[in-house]
Design an enzyme around this catalytic site. Structure first.
Site, short mmCIF file in Angstrom:
data_model
loop_
_atom_site.label_atom_id
_atom_site.label_comp_id
_atom_site.label_asym_id
_atom_site.label_seq_id
_atom_site.Cartn_x
_atom_site.Cartn_y
_atom_site.Cartn_z
N SER A 38 2.76 -2.32 10.32
CA SER A 38 4.23 -2.21 10.32
C SER A 38 4.94 -3.55 10.13
O SER A 38 5.99 -3.79 10.73
CB SER A 38 4.72 -1.52 11.60
OG SER A 38 4.23 -0.20 11.69
N GLY A 95 2.20 2.95 10.71
CA GLY A 95 3.04 4.12 10.53
C GLY A 95 3.71 4.60 11.80
O GLY A 95 4.30 5.67 11.83
N GLU A 100 -6.50 5.20 7.75
CA GLU A 100 -6.26 6.60 7.38
C GLU A 100 -7.47 7.19 6.66
O GLU A 100 -7.78 8.37 6.82
CB GLU A 100 -5.00 6.69 6.52
CG GLU A 100 -3.74 6.42 7.32
CD GLU A 100 -2.56 5.93 6.50
OE1 GLU A 100 -1.53 5.60 7.11
OE2 GLU A 100 -2.68 5.86 5.26
N GLU A 134 -5.46 -4.42 10.62
CA GLU A 134 -4.46 -3.37 10.81
C GLU A 134 -4.75 -2.62 12.12
O GLU A 134 -5.55 -1.67 12.13
CB GLU A 134 -4.52 -2.38 9.64
CG GLU A 134 -4.06 -2.96 8.32
CD GLU A 134 -3.53 -1.87 7.40
OE1 GLU A 134 -2.46 -2.06 6.83
OE2 GLU A 134 -4.17 -0.82 7.28
N HIS A 156 -9.19 1.64 4.86
CA HIS A 156 -7.95 1.79 5.61
C HIS A 156 -8.15 2.79 6.74
O HIS A 156 -8.93 3.74 6.63
CB HIS A 156 -6.83 2.28 4.67
CG HIS A 156 -5.47 2.21 5.27
ND1 HIS A 156 -4.99 3.18 6.13
CD2 HIS A 156 -4.48 1.29 5.16
CE1 HIS A 156 -3.77 2.86 6.51
NE2 HIS A 156 -3.43 1.72 5.94
N GLY A 180 2.97 -1.21 4.23
CA GLY A 180 3.06 0.22 3.99
C GLY A 180 4.45 0.64 3.57
O GLY A 180 4.88 0.43 2.44
N GLY A 181 5.20 1.22 4.50
CA GLY A 181 6.52 1.79 4.19
C GLY A 181 7.48 0.82 3.52
O GLY A 181 8.22 1.20 2.62
N ASN A 218 0.88 -1.18 0.00
CA ASN A 218 0.00 0.00 0.00
C ASN A 218 0.91 1.22 0.00
O ASN A 218 1.49 1.57 1.03
CB ASN A 218 -0.90 -0.01 1.24
CG ASN A 218 -1.73 1.27 1.36
OD1 ASN A 218 -2.00 1.94 0.37
ND2 ASN A 218 -2.13 1.60 2.57
N TRP A 219 1.04 1.83 -1.17
CA TRP A 219 2.00 2.93 -1.31
C TRP A 219 1.54 4.23 -0.67
O TRP A 219 2.31 5.16 -0.52
CB TRP A 219 2.30 3.16 -2.80
CG TRP A 219 3.18 2.13 -3.40
CD1 TRP A 219 3.61 0.96 -2.85
CD2 TRP A 219 3.75 2.16 -4.72
NE1 TRP A 219 4.40 0.26 -3.72
CE2 TRP A 219 4.51 0.98 -4.88
CE3 TRP A 219 3.70 3.06 -5.78
CZ2 TRP A 219 5.20 0.68 -6.04
CZ3 TRP A 219 4.38 2.77 -6.95
CH2 TRP A 219 5.13 1.60 -7.08
N LYS A 220 0.26 4.33 -0.34
CA LYS A 220 -0.30 5.54 0.24
C LYS A 220 -0.05 6.73 -0.72
O LYS A 220 -0.14 6.55 -1.92
CB LYS A 220 0.26 5.77 1.64
CG LYS A 220 0.07 4.53 2.53
CD LYS A 220 0.38 4.75 3.98
CE LYS A 220 0.15 3.47 4.77
NZ LYS A 220 0.34 3.68 6.21
#
Length: 255
Positions: free
Chosen positions: A216, A176, A100, A170, A98, A237-238, A13-15
């Site tokens: 994470s 994050g 966010e 999640e 998500h 994510g990251g 998930n590149w956001k």
């Protein structure tokens, strides 16, 4: 994981990261690293990157997904993208609900359900996110909340359509933040989700559903997390923005 019962899926998930040119370069770097994956490999990218990502991934084992969709086929929804638009482009997956989106953009359990139904109707595969806040966990509401969110998201989803749904647990407190749920906490959370599906559809159906962990997960902890029974991969994510790290996670899920 239990690959005899369900598919393992690692989805990035590149956001809000990467321009189209950067997306192309990153996917080209990733392709040889994940070419022999023993799991499904998905990259969910920003809307403006979809064309570049689809072109770069063509002919490879990497599937491309979007990060959101609207429930209406068309209309006065400035800034939104319909499932039909995504489907015509060649998108296969879409992230829905998500944390966010829930926290910053007013997503609710009801709109998560509407988007999930719209995605399935269009032939997309939704990755539906559920998870509790730290306050809710500390109050002892994790199981109650995860079961509620799961059942709400799947309202009016048939057992047949459920075959195309992935749930991603999640925990909000681990997204994050660099904080990761312990292996046992991740397995427990995913287990609550599976139990909710069993209550609604029966044990056999529940055992067939892919449930990812998404707080994470990284190159250092992926092996231990995916070794847990209820963890069928990850929503990353990251670490999905770094080819080598993402490939390490894919390798862990390929065992």
């Amino acid at each position: 994981m239990n690959k005899n019962l369900r598919k393992a899926v690692i989805a990035g998930n590149w956001k809000m990261n990467k321009t189209p040119a950067e997306a192309k370069a990153l996917i080209e770097e990733m392709k040889p690293l994940v070419a022999d994956a023993g799991c499904e490999v998905v990259l969910c990218v920003p809307f403006v990157d979809l064309s570049a990502a689809l072109a770069a991934a063509e002919g490879s084992n990497i599937k491309i997904g979007a990060e959101n969709c609207h429930w209406a086929e068309s209309g006065a929804y400035t800034g939104e993208v319909s499932t039909g638009m995504l489907k015509e482009m060649g998108v296969e997956y879409v992230v829905i609900g998500h944390s966010e989106r829930r926290t910053y953009f007013g997503e609710t359990d009801q709109t998560v359900n509407l988007r999930t139904l719209a995605a399935l109707k269009a032939g997309l595969k939704p990755i539906v996110c559920v998870g509790e806040t730290l306050e809710q966990r500390n109050l002892g509401y994790t199981e109650t909340l995860l079961k509620y969110q799961t059942k709400m998201a799947l309202t009016n989803v048939s057992a047949e359509d459920l075959k195309n749904v992935i749930i991603a647990y999640e925990p909000v407190w681990a997204i994050g933040t660099g904080v990761t749920a312990t292996d046992d906490q991740a397995d427990e959370g995913n287990g609550f989700v599976r139990a909710a599906i069993a209550e609604a559809y029966g044990e056999e159906v529940a055992e067939s559903v892919t449930i990812q962990y998404g707080g994470s997960m990284n190159a250092g902890n992926a092996d231990a997390l995916v070794a847990k029974y209820h963890v069928d991969g990850g929503l990353i994510g990251g670490a999905s923005l770094k080819a080598a790290d993402f490939a390490t996670i894919v390798k862990a899920a390929s065992k």
